[in-house]
Structure formats: structure tokens, C-alpha cells
Design a protein around this motif. Structure first.
Motif, short mmCIF file in Angstrom:
data_model
loop_
_atom_site.label_atom_id
_atom_site.label_comp_id
_atom_site.label_asym_id
_atom_site.label_seq_id
_atom_site.Cartn_x
_atom_site.Cartn_y
_atom_site.Cartn_z
N ALA A 1 0.81 -1.22 0.00
CA ALA A 1 0.00 0.00 0.00
C ALA A 1 0.84 1.27 0.00
O ALA A 1 0.33 2.36 -0.27
CB ALA A 1 -0.93 0.01 1.21
N ILE A 2 2.13 1.14 0.30
CA ILE A 2 3.03 2.30 0.34
C ILE A 2 4.18 2.02 -0.63
O ILE A 2 5.15 1.35 -0.26
CB ILE A 2 3.57 2.56 1.76
N PRO A 3 4.09 2.50 -1.85
CA PRO A 3 5.14 2.22 -2.85
C PRO A 3 6.54 2.59 -2.34
O PRO A 3 6.75 3.66 -1.78
CB PRO A 3 4.74 3.10 -4.03
N LEU B 1 13.08 -7.79 11.95
CA LEU B 1 12.25 -7.33 10.84
C LEU B 1 11.03 -6.58 11.34
O LEU B 1 10.71 -5.50 10.84
CB LEU B 1 11.82 -8.52 9.98
N LEU B 2 10.34 -7.12 12.35
CA LEU B 2 9.16 -6.45 12.89
C LEU B 2 9.50 -5.08 13.45
O LEU B 2 8.79 -4.10 13.21
CB LEU B 2 8.49 -7.30 13.96
N ALA B 3 10.59 -4.99 14.19
CA ALA B 3 10.99 -3.69 14.75
C ALA B 3 11.29 -2.70 13.63
O ALA B 3 10.87 -1.55 13.67
CB ALA B 3 12.22 -3.87 15.65
N ASN B 4 11.98 -3.17 12.60
CA ASN B 4 12.33 -2.31 11.47
C ASN B 4 11.10 -1.90 10.67
O ASN B 4 11.06 -0.81 10.09
CB ASN B 4 13.34 -3.00 10.56
N LEU B 5 10.09 -2.78 10.62
CA LEU B 5 8.87 -2.47 9.87
C LEU B 5 8.17 -1.23 10.39
O LEU B 5 7.74 -0.38 9.61
CB LEU B 5 7.89 -3.65 9.94
N TYR B 6 8.04 -1.13 11.70
CA TYR B 6 7.37 0.04 12.26
C TYR B 6 8.12 1.32 11.90
O TYR B 6 7.52 2.33 11.54
CB TYR B 6 7.20 -0.10 13.77
N GLU B 7 9.45 1.28 11.98
CA GLU B 7 10.25 2.45 11.61
C GLU B 7 10.10 2.77 10.13
O GLU B 7 9.98 3.94 9.75
CB GLU B 7 11.72 2.20 11.92
N ALA B 8 10.11 1.74 9.28
CA ALA B 8 10.00 1.96 7.83
C ALA B 8 8.65 2.57 7.47
O ALA B 8 8.58 3.52 6.69
CB ALA B 8 10.19 0.63 7.09
N VAL B 9 7.58 2.04 8.04
CA VAL B 9 6.25 2.57 7.74
C VAL B 9 6.13 4.01 8.21
O VAL B 9 5.65 4.88 7.48
CB VAL B 9 5.16 1.68 8.39
N GLY C 1 8.55 6.18 8.60
CA GLY C 1 9.37 7.02 7.74
C GLY C 1 8.75 7.23 6.37
O GLY C 1 8.75 8.35 5.85
N CYS C 2 8.21 6.17 5.78
CA CYS C 2 7.59 6.30 4.45
C CYS C 2 6.37 7.21 4.50
O CYS C 2 6.16 8.02 3.59
CB CYS C 2 7.20 4.93 3.92
N LEU C 3 5.57 7.08 5.53
CA LEU C 3 4.39 7.94 5.64
C LEU C 3 4.78 9.39 5.90
O LEU C 3 4.12 10.31 5.42
CB LEU C 3 3.45 7.43 6.73
N ALA C 4 5.86 9.60 6.64
CA ALA C 4 6.32 10.97 6.89
C ALA C 4 6.75 11.63 5.58
O ALA C 4 6.50 12.83 5.38
CB ALA C 4 7.48 10.96 7.88
N VAL C 5 7.34 10.86 4.68
CA VAL C 5 7.78 11.40 3.39
C VAL C 5 6.59 11.87 2.56
O VAL C 5 6.66 12.88 1.88
CB VAL C 5 8.61 10.35 2.63
N VAL C 6 5.48 11.15 2.64
CA VAL C 6 4.30 11.53 1.86
C VAL C 6 3.38 12.48 2.62
O VAL C 6 2.29 12.79 2.17
CB VAL C 6 3.50 10.30 1.36
N GLY C 7 3.82 12.93 3.80
CA GLY C 7 3.08 13.95 4.53
C GLY C 7 2.02 13.44 5.49
O GLY C 7 1.16 14.20 5.92
N ARG C 8 2.05 12.18 5.83
CA ARG C 8 1.11 11.64 6.81
C ARG C 8 1.88 11.34 8.08
O ARG C 8 2.97 10.81 8.04
CB ARG C 8 0.44 10.37 6.31
#
Length: 69
Positions: free
Chosen positions: A21-23, A35-43, A45-52
């Protein structure tokens, strides 16, 4: 917020995951716990880039593990 995550076993060991859902949102970890710990950080960070804004740990992540077989 609910997100589907596709988890893959990495050929060199460990895991990597993508959030369809997040390209461009993907991460990796040496263990599934990493992996799970990194997933929360990645999501986040990705949402912050798109302004959410995503307050820490405010989303449910549903894991779908893709087998290599």
C-alpha cells in the motif's frame, strides 16, 4: 490504520518485507523480530515522506509470509 505486509525469506539469510500500500516501503532484518521492529520504523518514515503522520505503534500490521517454494 491496518497495513498488509508481505514477508520474504532472503536468499542470504534473514528476512525482507514490503508494504504494497506504500510504494517503495520495504525493510529487512536478520531475524523475524528484527524485521518487525524495522517495519514500524520503515512505515513511519515512508508515511512521513508523503506527509502523513503516524504516531508510534498506532497501526496494525498483518503479516503474510511468502514462501520460497
Amino acid at each position: 490504520m491496518k497495513l498488509k505486509v508481505v514477508v520474504h525469506e532472503a536468499e542470504e539469510g534473514g528476512f525482507w518485507a514490503e508494504v504494497p500500500a506504500i510504494p517503495g516501503c520495504a525493510t529487512q532484518g536478520d531475524t523475524f523480530e528484527d524485521l518487525l521492529a524495522n517495519l514500524y520504523e520503515a512505515v513511519e518514515g515512508c508515511l512521513a515522506v508523503v506527509g502523513r503522520v503516524l504516531p508510534a505503534m498506532s497501526c496494525s500490521i498483518f503479516i503474510w509470509k511468502k514462501s520460497n517454494a
